[in-house]
Design an enzyme around this catalytic site. Structure first.
Site, PDB file in Angstrom:
ATOM      1  N   CYS A 153      -7.733  -4.276   4.963  1.00 36.95           N
ATOM      2  CA  CYS A 153      -6.547  -3.778   4.263  1.00 36.95           C
ATOM      3  C   CYS A 153      -5.580  -3.258   5.320  1.00 36.95           C
ATOM      4  O   CYS A 153      -5.927  -2.357   6.095  1.00 36.95           O
ATOM      5  CB  CYS A 153      -6.914  -2.673   3.280  1.00 36.95           C
ATOM      6  SG  CYS A 153      -5.468  -1.905   2.501  1.00 36.95           S
ATOM      7  N   CYS A 382       8.096  11.554  -7.231  1.00 37.37           N
ATOM      8  CA  CYS A 382       7.463  10.263  -6.911  1.00 37.37           C
ATOM      9  C   CYS A 382       7.763   9.225  -7.986  1.00 37.37           C
ATOM     10  O   CYS A 382       7.187   8.134  -7.958  1.00 37.37           O
ATOM     11  CB  CYS A 382       5.952  10.428  -6.727  1.00 37.37           C
ATOM     12  SG  CYS A 382       5.100  11.085  -8.179  1.00 37.37           S
TER      13      CYS A 382
END
Length: 427
Positions: A153, A382
């Protein structure tokens, strides 16, 4: 739904990273198509006013298109924008904030260009993984329980990838009770592993010396278990896990929230401090204060700071962190829901800083802020949608938006963090 192929020109990106165009006047959403591109698509979900389609092929390509470096990008869904140049992702994040504040917030404000990263890879300090019955680890595909296995990843460090491979190799030998694992890494490359729902000490060092020796050699410092009620058990290693933020040391419990991008956290918090413009004379409230990272940064420039946080582990961390950073005396942490605890504080704050979850502020928090009338509010968000909603309420209640600064805390994804400074209007 039939498999009829249709041509679609993408006009823009919506806030989940999908492209949007129109077929016979119907808004059509397509993952993977960029603005200015024309593609062949197949509709798989149709509603009265909108539909979703899969991209089959690209007829006309955008100059902003790049080859995604991640081998599982198309199947994972954890990143939505790896097929676009990084500079262009920053432009679209700015536009998404502009759109939310205009459309939802009904505000006419200037949104500054998004602050990006010089090296927007390997930035995550946390990875939550799930396990197949074979022992293989991976992420759940976006909006599904399908497990996507990966070899590397690119959002986490090479070291954390090695921790995952070592643990995965061990899990192929048994321990079926382990389903979800969370890895954390600090700025020194040290790691923590949390086994969710596994409070036992089955993974003792005596029974598995090779695993613990390998993990220790790679920098892992502790393994924890937690049961369904969130009770923690130290299975192996050191009890304290430390992270440095703005040159201050912090202890972090396995279940406490911490911003996942350490480098951009410093950028974000420095901007908050600049907007707060404290002179050591102000009383400050830090709502949704977590382990006290921003609270203690504010305390260096304020007369007094009160942090309010619901997570009991985070509050315990915050109290320890105040002592660690010699802030005892002018910092106070209160445990409980923000909407409940802030009602019981009699003091008048000059400045309020808040960093709520994605759902934004509770209506009672908005109501109380408008009653208290602090001179300045710094809102860290966010989610542009709930930010727009909350800013509309605050602006209707007597506040003026002075600045809006997006910060790219999550490169290559749809997510964007935004810092907004509001000042109270003088009648």
């Amino acid at each position: 739904m039939n498999d009829k192929k249709l041509e679609l020109e993408c006009l823009r990106l919506i806030s989940d990273g999908s492209g949007i165009g129109y077929i016979n006047g119907i808004a059509t959403f397509v993952t993977g198509l960029l603005p200015g591109e024309t593609g062949v698509v197949a509709v798989y979900e149709a509603k009265k006013k909108w539909q979703r389609a899969r991209l089959q092929s690209i007829i006309k390509s955008s100059p902003e298109r790049i080859i995604p470096p991640c081998t599982v990008f198309s199947g994972c869904g954890g990143c939505q924008l790896q097929h676009m140049t990084y500079e262009e992702t920053l432009i679209w994040k700015q536009r998404w904030v502009e759109d939310a504040l205009s459309r939802i917030g009904k505000l006419k404000v200037t949104v500054k260009p998004t602050i990006g990263m010089e090296h927007p890879w390997r930035y995550r300090n946390k990875a939550r993984l799930h396990r197949e019955s074979t022992g293989k680890l991976g992420y759940f595909k976006e909006r599904s329980k399908t497990l996507i296995h990966f070899e590397d990843c690119l959002l986490i460090s090479e070291r954390m990838n090695r921790w995952i491979r070592l643990t995965e190799e061990f899990l192929t030998k048994g321990y079926p009770e382990i389903h979800t694992l969370t890895f954390r890494e600090n700025d020194k490359g040290e790691g923590l592993l949390l086994l969710e729902g596994v409070p036992t000490k089955a993974l003792s060092e005596e029974e598995n010396p090779d695993l613990f020796e390998a993990l220790s050699r790679e920098g892992l410092r502790s393994v924890w278990g937690s049961d369904s009620e969130g009770n923690l058990v130290l299975i192996w290693g050191e009890e304290m896990f430390n992270q440095t933020i703005l040159d201050m040391p912090f202890d972090v419990s396995p279940l406490s929230f911490l911003q996942v991008n350490s480098k951009q956290t410093d950028v974000l918090y420095a901007h908050v401090l600049a907007e707060a413009a404290l002179t050591r004379a102000e009383t400050v409230w830090d709502l949704y204060s977590g382990i006290g990272t921003l609270t203690l940064a504010l305390a260096r420039e304020a007369k007094k700071v009160t942090g309010i946080e619901e997570n009991p582990y985070a509050v315990e961390d915050a109290i320890q962190n105040a002592a660690k950073n010699n802030a005892i005396g002018h910092v106070e942490f209160l445990k409980g829901k923000v909407e409940s605890r802030m009602m019981k504080i009699e003091e008048q704050p000059d400045v309020v800083v808040l960093d709520p979850p994605r759902a934004g502020m509770h209506p009672e928090v908005v109501k109380r802020l408008l009653e208290l009338k602090p001179q300045r509010i710094i809102y860290v968000s966010c989610d542009p949608g709930t930010l727009g909603r909350d800013l509309r309420l605050l602006s209707q209640g007597g506040y003026r938006v002075e600045s809006v600064q997006p910060v790219d805390m999550f490169p290559w994804t749809q997510h964007v963090e935004t810092v907004v400074c509001l000042n109270r209007k003088h009648s």
